[in-house]
Design an enzyme around this catalytic site. Structure first.
Site, PDB file in Angstrom:
ATOM      1  N   ASP A  42      -3.232 -15.582  -3.578  1.00  0.00           N
ATOM      2  CA  ASP A  42      -3.210 -14.747  -4.804  1.00  0.00           C
ATOM      3  C   ASP A  42      -4.301 -15.366  -5.430  1.00  0.00           C
ATOM      4  O   ASP A  42      -4.897 -14.688  -6.503  1.00  0.00           O
ATOM      5  CB  ASP A  42      -1.729 -15.064  -5.872  1.00  0.00           C
ATOM      6  CG  ASP A  42      -0.840 -14.434  -5.051  1.00  0.00           C
ATOM      7  OD1 ASP A  42      -0.920 -13.636  -4.052  1.00  0.00           O
ATOM      8  OD2 ASP A  42       0.483 -14.665  -5.307  1.00  0.00           O
ATOM      9  N   TYR A  45      -7.238 -13.587  -4.563  1.00  0.00           N
ATOM     10  CA  TYR A  45      -7.251 -12.174  -5.240  1.00  0.00           C
ATOM     11  C   TYR A  45      -7.938 -12.476  -6.544  1.00  0.00           C
ATOM     12  O   TYR A  45      -8.390 -11.768  -7.088  1.00  0.00           O
ATOM     13  CB  TYR A  45      -6.217 -11.756  -5.057  1.00  0.00           C
ATOM     14  CG  TYR A  45      -6.047 -10.426  -5.637  1.00  0.00           C
ATOM     15  CD1 TYR A  45      -6.239  -9.407  -4.836  1.00  0.00           C
ATOM     16  CD2 TYR A  45      -5.360 -10.275  -6.813  1.00  0.00           C
ATOM     17  CE1 TYR A  45      -5.951  -7.897  -5.461  1.00  0.00           C
ATOM     18  CE2 TYR A  45      -5.340  -9.078  -7.498  1.00  0.00           C
ATOM     19  CZ  TYR A  45      -5.433  -7.809  -6.587  1.00  0.00           C
ATOM     20  OH  TYR A  45      -5.271  -6.568  -6.987  1.00  0.00           O
ATOM     21  N   ASP A  46      -7.162 -13.281  -7.389  1.00  0.00           N
ATOM     22  CA  ASP A  46      -7.536 -13.565  -8.978  1.00  0.00           C
ATOM     23  C   ASP A  46      -9.015 -13.515  -9.197  1.00  0.00           C
ATOM     24  O   ASP A  46      -9.703 -13.282  -9.919  1.00  0.00           O
ATOM     25  CB  ASP A  46      -6.560 -14.546  -9.535  1.00  0.00           C
ATOM     26  CG  ASP A  46      -5.275 -14.274  -9.635  1.00  0.00           C
ATOM     27  OD1 ASP A  46      -4.858 -12.983  -9.437  1.00  0.00           O
ATOM     28  OD2 ASP A  46      -4.389 -15.215  -9.665  1.00  0.00           O
ATOM     29  N   LYS A 124      16.159   8.819   1.842  1.00  0.00           N
ATOM     30  CA  LYS A 124      16.227   9.296   0.508  1.00  0.00           C
ATOM     31  C   LYS A 124      16.187   8.186  -0.162  1.00  0.00           C
ATOM     32  O   LYS A 124      17.246   7.667  -0.801  1.00  0.00           O
ATOM     33  CB  LYS A 124      17.309  10.093   0.311  1.00  0.00           C
ATOM     34  CG  LYS A 124      17.433  10.944  -0.945  1.00  0.00           C
ATOM     35  CD  LYS A 124      18.477  11.914  -0.933  1.00  0.00           C
ATOM     36  CE  LYS A 124      18.410  12.715  -2.202  1.00  0.00           C
ATOM     37  NZ  LYS A 124      18.723  11.977  -3.592  1.00  0.00           N
ATOM     38  N   ARG A 145       8.855  14.406 -12.646  1.00  0.00           N
ATOM     39  CA  ARG A 145       9.151  15.728 -12.179  1.00  0.00           C
ATOM     40  C   ARG A 145       9.782  16.705 -13.019  1.00  0.00           C
ATOM     41  O   ARG A 145       9.680  17.952 -13.097  1.00  0.00           O
ATOM     42  CB  ARG A 145      10.595  15.637 -11.051  1.00  0.00           C
ATOM     43  CG  ARG A 145      10.945  16.829 -10.511  1.00  0.00           C
ATOM     44  CD  ARG A 145      11.985  16.678  -9.507  1.00  0.00           C
ATOM     45  NE  ARG A 145      12.700  17.944  -9.192  1.00  0.00           N
ATOM     46  CZ  ARG A 145      13.650  18.613  -9.929  1.00  0.00           C
ATOM     47  NH1 ARG A 145      13.979  18.030 -10.993  1.00  0.00           N
ATOM     48  NH2 ARG A 145      13.810  19.934  -9.572  1.00  0.00           N
ATOM     49  N   LYS A 298      14.218  18.009   6.759  1.00  0.00           N
ATOM     50  CA  LYS A 298      13.264  18.962   6.653  1.00  0.00           C
ATOM     51  C   LYS A 298      12.818  19.541   8.085  1.00  0.00           C
ATOM     52  O   LYS A 298      12.574  18.856   9.203  1.00  0.00           O
ATOM     53  CB  LYS A 298      11.850  18.372   6.093  1.00  0.00           C
ATOM     54  CG  LYS A 298      12.078  17.785   4.750  1.00  0.00           C
ATOM     55  CD  LYS A 298      10.693  17.295   4.156  1.00  0.00           C
ATOM     56  CE  LYS A 298      11.004  16.663   2.794  1.00  0.00           C
ATOM     57  NZ  LYS A 298       9.901  15.815   2.602  1.00  0.00           N
ATOM     58  N   CYS A 434      27.425 -17.571 -28.960  1.00  0.00           N
ATOM     59  CA  CYS A 434      27.974 -18.750 -29.652  1.00  0.00           C
ATOM     60  C   CYS A 434      26.935 -19.642 -29.841  1.00  0.00           C
ATOM     61  O   CYS A 434      26.037 -19.929 -29.133  1.00  0.00           O
ATOM     62  CB  CYS A 434      28.903 -19.461 -28.546  1.00  0.00           C
ATOM     63  SG  CYS A 434      29.341 -21.132 -29.318  1.00  0.00           S
ATOM     64  N   CYS A 439      28.945 -26.591 -27.666  1.00  0.00           N
ATOM     65  CA  CYS A 439      29.978 -25.663 -27.067  1.00  0.00           C
ATOM     66  C   CYS A 439      30.139 -25.975 -25.613  1.00  0.00           C
ATOM     67  O   CYS A 439      29.364 -25.920 -24.884  1.00  0.00           O
ATOM     68  CB  CYS A 439      29.786 -24.196 -27.176  1.00  0.00           C
ATOM     69  SG  CYS A 439      30.564 -23.127 -26.161  1.00  0.00           S
TER      70      CYS A 439
END
Ligand SMILES: [Zn+2]
Length: 676
Positions: A42, A45-46, A124, A145, A298, A434, A439
């Site tokens: 990372d 990448y930075d 799906k 959509r 499909k 609270c 507590c």
């Protein structure tokens, strides 16, 4: 990694370098987000991103709409514009069982007059369908959509999703126009993380990952969307190019362009194979890190798709097979109001036990007061419960027709179920809290969190043990853990020598937990593991963190004012400081570990670089400073400790001079690096 040396570049070389960086960043985005096969850390990448940002800053004329830097450039929108889909986005008919599927197949068979055909069967994904328009290889817009004909223009939000390429890998850019369709979704882990945060902040949690994804895409501020870590799978093209005549081939084509295509595509001959494949995935759905709610079937050939045609709502060549809902019907017996370490009161339904996707469910979350009112829940109601992701089940709705006569609506209590103090509700949030810091339920919650895995990880100190220790009066806060004595513990009910020893050993061991875990374990609101690490990177010991203040913390990349003010509030509270004192006395780690080898000569410093150095690139400088405990930022402020001045320095030097910030040159820098 190879990075060109920083110099004020002329436009031509800058352009070349910018192109190289964009290609490189896009390649790494794809490796990480599409192929799940990262090649660099990372941090590296930075560094690439930082370098690109810098060059684009120097040469604003070279900023392009498909630059990776443009993913979160959008400003908040007043609302969404509407976009008309060039090809309507039809919805699919649903089927719910094998018989429906066989009937669908018979219609297909008849429609194709006995030709042979094959099916493509896909998962799906339970997300939000979107349309992405690419013109001349560039992402031009993206839309929901909507009603199938028109949707909302959510381009700036979609651009934040790194699985969506901003430009296509088509080489020569020959594709004039391509409308790609896909499903934006929220991974289960991310869903759980978001809901954790929501709960910590006392907001209503999302009911399921789909709602969370839909809600995120409707955010008007793309910066909020960027934090949500949405992803996407593509599943089709509005108008396929001429040389492609099968759906399966389309998916290969999209993969080649850099899109994320779900790998679990089945090619099936005959409906029995389709049914088998659907059943397999219904069994395996929990192994995926995203939710699916069924399968899509499909006809593969486009010629055959055209022959079958569509009704006004849906194509005749495709159908959705929906898995049975993971819902069950049961009766709500009573409601417990549980209280966490933050003082937020959550209503929990106690149900007649019922079997729900493989496990017995007898409790369900009802989130907060607004949910109770919205769902109009009464005691004794017959209710639908559902499991979303891997979190605890929740009540979807009540069945008013089955309500017992004179049933009372479920209402939030006015007083804390633990300490009986009055509860308060901030008008901006849904939660009742609270506010009593002593507590008992909150006290226990904080100790449990302190000891939990991920924080101090104290073996043998779970819910039950915390309960015993607090109720017996031995401890009042997590600081007291460190003064516990063996004899005290052994006097407690059901405690043997062995468990007392284990507990003490666990407590002893926790003293050497890394500093960032200590920071996390304090239980400061909005400070989880990730934030704690960032804080520790910047403030190398407790004292520095304590004195940092909201403004300084808010400026850390990746954090914001919410973290800043909760840290400030935490340390402003005398009771918290007293507990912290106990940790210090016990010699719990109060400073960051030294990296072996590198002297921590930049510990706690914030350094700004201006101009270029003889011997180091900007990335190397950053690495050297960070590994020695310092931090590099891009702009000079009062909080800057040092400005490293190279040749041809920019306006940062003037600013540093005017603020009286200490300046060092490359030689001095080298000396510090060596720890001299
Ligand atoms: Zn209370």
């Amino acid at each position: 990694m190879y990075l060109t040396k920083v110099n004020k570049m002329d436009r031509n070389s800058a352009q070349k370098e910018i192109h190289r960086l964009r290609r490189e960043i896009n390649r790494h985005d794809r490796l990480y987000y599409v192929l799940a096969r990262p090649e660099i850390s990372d941090r590296d990448y930075d560094a690439l991103m930082h370098r690109l940002l810098e060059l684009e800053e120097q040469h604003p004329g070279l900023v392009a709409p498909d630059s990776p830097t443009q993913r979160v450039a959008g400003e908040p929108l007043p609302g969404f514009a509407q976009i008309r889909h060039p090809v309507p986005m039809l919805s699919l008919d649903n089927t719910y069982n094998e018989k429906d599927l066989r009937e669908f197949d018979q219609r297909v068979c008849k429609g194709l007059d006995g030709q042979s055909y094959r099916y493509v069967v896909e998962l799906k994904i339970d997300g939000v369908a979107v349309s992405l328009m690419y013109r001349r290889g560039l992402l031009e817009y993206g839309a929901t959509r909507g009603d199938g004909t028109k949707g909302d223009d959510i381009t700036s939000n979609l651009k934040t999703i790194k699985a969506i390429p901003l430009s296509l890998d088509s080489g020569d850019g020959a594709i004039q126009e391509l409308e790609v369709r896909g499903e934006v979704y929220l991974p289960k882990k991310e869903f759980a993380r978001l809901n954790d945060i929501k709960q910590q902040e006392g907001q209503a949690s999302f009911a399921n990952p789909r709602n969370a994804a839909a809600g995120s895409l409707k955010q008007l501020d793309p910066r909020t969307v960027a934090q949500r870590k949405l992803s996407l799978f593509v599943y089709g093209i509005g108008r396929p190019p001429q040389n492609i005549d099968q759906h399966y081939q389309t998916m290969e084509f999209l993969k080649g362009l850099g899109f994320r295509v779900n790998p679990n595509i089945g090619l099936c001959r005959g409906i029995s194979q389709v049914i088998d494949y659907c059943n397999q995935w219904e069994q395996k759905r929990d192994t995926l890190d995203y939710e699916i709610d069924g399968m899509v079937i499909k006809v593969d050939s486009f010629a055959q798709q055209r022959q079958l045609g569509a009704t006004t709502h849906s194509p005749r060549w495709a159908i959705a097979y929906k898995f049975p809902a993971r819902q069950a019907v049961t009766v709500l017996r009573t409601v417990e109001f549980s209280l966490g370490r933050t003082g937020v009161v959550t209503p929990v339904a106690i149900l007649d036990p019922v079997l729900l996707s493989g496990s017995t469910v007898s409790r369900a979350s009802m989130h907060n007061e607004d949910e109770l009112v919205k769902k109009d829940i009464h005691y004794g109601d017959t209710v639908f419960v559902e499991k979303a992701g891997e979190i605890i089940p929740q009540i979807i709705k009540a069945v008013p027709e089955k309500r017992p006569p004179r049933a009372k609506p479920v209402k939030m209590p006015k007083e804390c179920p633990s300490c009986s103090e009055p509860l308060a509700r901030n008008p901006e949030e849904a939660a009742w809290r609270c506010l009593n810091v002593s507590c008992p339920a909150q006290v226990k919650g904080r100790i449990e969190y302190f000891a939990s895995r991920g924080a101090m990880d104290i073996d043998g100190l779970g819910t039950a043990m915390v309960e015993i220790l607090v109720n017996s009066g031995l401890i009042k806060d997590y600081g007291d853990l460190y003064s516990l004595q063996g004899e005290q513990i052994m006097k407690l009910e059901r405690m043997g020598m062995k468990s007392a020893e284990n507990l003490l050993e666990g407590i002893q061991k926790s003293k050497s937990s890394p500093f960032w875990k200590v920071v996390m374990a304090l239980g400061i609101a909005n400070v989880g593991a990730q934030v704690a690490r960032l804080l520790v990177q910047r403030y190398c010991n407790m004292e520095k963190l304590q004195n940092a203040g909201c403004e300084d913390i808010s400026q850390i990349y990746g954090l914001g004012p919410a973290v800043g003010s909760s840290v400030e509030n935490f340390f402003a509270n005398k009771k918290n400081l007293a507990v912290l004192e106990k940790l210090k006395k016990a010699k719990v780690r109060m400073e960051a570990e030294e990296t072996p080898g590198a002297p921590q000569t930049f510990a706690g410093m914030t350094v700004v670089l201006t101009g270029s150095l003889q011997n180091y690139t900007r990335e190397q400088v950053t690495e050297l400073i960070v590994s020695r405990g310092g931090q590099v930022t891009s702009s000079v402020s009062k909080k800057t400790s040092l400005v490293l001045v190279g040749s041809e320095p920019g306006s940062k030097l003037d600013k540093a001079k005017s603020l009286g910030v200490k300046l060092i040159d490359e030689r001095e820098f080298l000396r510090m690096v060596k720890g001299l």
